[in-house]
Enzyme design. Structure first.
Site, PDB file in Angstrom:
ATOM      1  N   CYS A 156     -23.088 -10.123  10.424  1.00  0.00           N
ATOM      2  CA  CYS A 156     -22.941  -8.773  10.969  1.00  0.00           C
ATOM      3  C   CYS A 156     -22.962  -8.757  12.491  1.00  0.00           C
ATOM      4  CB  CYS A 156     -24.057  -7.868  10.455  1.00  0.00           C
ATOM      5  SG  CYS A 156     -24.051  -7.619   8.674  1.00  0.00           S
ATOM      6  N   HIS A 163     -19.864   0.323   8.096  1.00  0.00           N
ATOM      7  CA  HIS A 163     -20.205  -0.934   8.777  1.00  0.00           C
ATOM      8  C   HIS A 163     -19.195  -2.013   8.387  1.00  0.00           C
ATOM      9  CE1 HIS A 163     -22.258  -4.472  10.077  1.00  0.00           C
ATOM     10  NE2 HIS A 163     -23.081  -4.620   9.061  1.00  0.00           N
ATOM     11  N   CYS A 197     -29.056  -6.412  13.324  1.00  0.00           N
ATOM     12  CA  CYS A 197     -29.511  -7.532  12.515  1.00  0.00           C
ATOM     13  C   CYS A 197     -28.299  -8.296  11.989  1.00  0.00           C
ATOM     14  CB  CYS A 197     -30.376  -7.054  11.358  1.00  0.00           C
ATOM     15  SG  CYS A 197     -29.568  -5.901  10.231  1.00  0.00           S
TER      16      CYS A 197
END
Length: 410
Positions: A94, A366, A396
């Site tokens: 991510c 996302h 994160c």
């Protein structure tokens, strides 16, 4: 101004489409097409001579199938850029979209490159069709050292260990939807958003597709938790379950499952790009910088919990910059799961009023490796809108990591 700076000249991104085959407005497109869309937009908006681009540094987490074969290089070719422009693809899960910008800034700050485009892409409608695999890729020796559950399971474990409640995370999720709705109504994303066209030139998507502005507290409270359903499922072909993976580290834990579809990040398709240049190159091209990169950092910790490093990353990047939390006007912390943003603000003692002011991934989605680049553009646009100076972006990443960046308007 010193030439030993990395300037942000421009940013742009696609709208985020629902990441489901047959439902999302972008799901029928090739990931390279989505990346090419933002690369073309940057070129057209800034008059880039693509033969002079030193590198295109592109994040992509699931580098398989359509997203494989160095999608950074393939995308710039698909955008019709000069073949002299090089490309590379990276993966920090991510965190890839922040990392690509950080690498670009570092190459400029080193004096080795003058014009670099950074960004990322993730077509989650495509990656959902891939065969799932555990994060350790089946390396049982690694699993003995670091048993790593699914990220959503980690979110519930962290909530349990930290005493964070369903009411806490549902409240954050509701506020994310409220802020996103207000931002969309106010046109806060318009400066960076570029429409995505189909191959035949017709419109595919020109607006955010994921938000649910009518979300209520009652509706969130009625949603079933998701990751409680994972616990008895096979982790992989070894026959281990997600529950047994967690209990290798926390044998006596009684997990309070609180995350569900309404307080976790949305599954979407999207891409984003950031144009960076050295001061000398920017001046020679007549480009006016929007911001400079102040500092960059990476933090890492427990891969068994996986999601806890944004606060350490923020502290680390602030230390590198010689700054305090009070020196930052706006924070963007990716809402991978509501507990991540909640804990970040609580651990750092931040006023929620300056964090994710236009909503976050719970409301907007996302697109894994693109999100960090999106957030850098989002915070820059908002700093300009408010006439403020400094923004910090972090998130994160799987494996227990978190990149961070501080930017300052010029």
């Amino acid at each position: 101004m010193s030439n030993n700076e990395a300037w942000i000249i421009d940013t742009c991104r696609t709208p985020r489409g629902i990441g489901k085959q047959g439902r999302g407005a972008l799901a029928h497109l090739h990931p390279q097409h989505l990346s090419a869309t933002v690369l073309k937009a940057l070129e057209q908006r800034n008059g880039i001579d693509t033969s002079e681009v030193d590198d295109v540094i592109w994040g992509c987490s699931a580098q398989r199938g359509k997203q494989g074969a160095c999608i950074g290089r393939m995308s710039l070719l698909a955008a019709g850029w000069n073949t002299a422009a090089s490309g590379v693809t990276l993966d920090r899960f991510c965190g890839s979209g922040i990392t690509s910008v950080n690498f670009a800034a570092a190459s400029i700050l080193s004096g080795m490159e003058d014009c670099v485009v950074a960004g990322g892409v993730e077509m989650m409608s495509f990656t959902a069709t891939l065969e799932p695999s555990p994060i350790d890729s089946g390396n049982l020796a690694l699993r003995e050292l670091h048993p790593q559950p699914h990220q959503g399971v980690c979110a519930d474990v962290i909530a349990t260990l930290e005493g964070i409640t369903r009411d806490d995370v549902d409240g954050l999720a509701l506020e994310s939807q409220r802020r996103a709705a207000a931002a969309l109504e106010g046109g806060h994303f318009d400066k960076s958003l570029v429409p995505v066209l189909n191959e035949d030139g017709t419109m595919a998507l020109d607006r955010e597709e994921f938000p649910r502005p009518g979300t209520t507290r009652e509706a969130l409270a009625d949603l079933p938790t998701v990751f409680s359903m994972f616990m008895d499922m096979p982790y992989d072909e070894t026959g281990e379950t997600f529950d047994s993976i967690v209990r290798r580290t926390y044998p006596d834990i009684d997990i309070n499952h609180i995350h569900h579809a309404g307080n976790s990040s949305g599954v979407v398709d999207g891409s984003a790009a950031v144009l960076l240049a050295s001061p000398d190159y920017a001046r020679a091209r007549g480009w006016k910088p929007r911001a400079r990169v102040v500092a960059m950092a990476n933090a890492a910790g427990s891969p068994e919990l996986m999601l806890n490093e944004p606060a350490p990353a923020a502290r680390k990047v602030l230390k590198k910059a010689g700054m305090n939390l009070s020196d930052v006007d706006l924070f963007e912390i990716n809402e991978a799961f509501a507990v991540v943003a909640f804990k970040f603000m609580r651990d750092l003692g931040l006023d929620p009023a300056i964090c994710n002011v236009n909503g976050g991934a719970i409301a907007l989605g996302h697109p894994i490796a693109a999100t960090g680049s999106i957030l850098i553009g989002t915070v820059l646009d908002e700093l300009e809108r408010r006439d403020q100076a400094t923004g910090l972006v972090t998130m994160c990443a799987a494996g227990g990591m978190a990149p961070a960046i501080i930017i300052e308007r010029i």
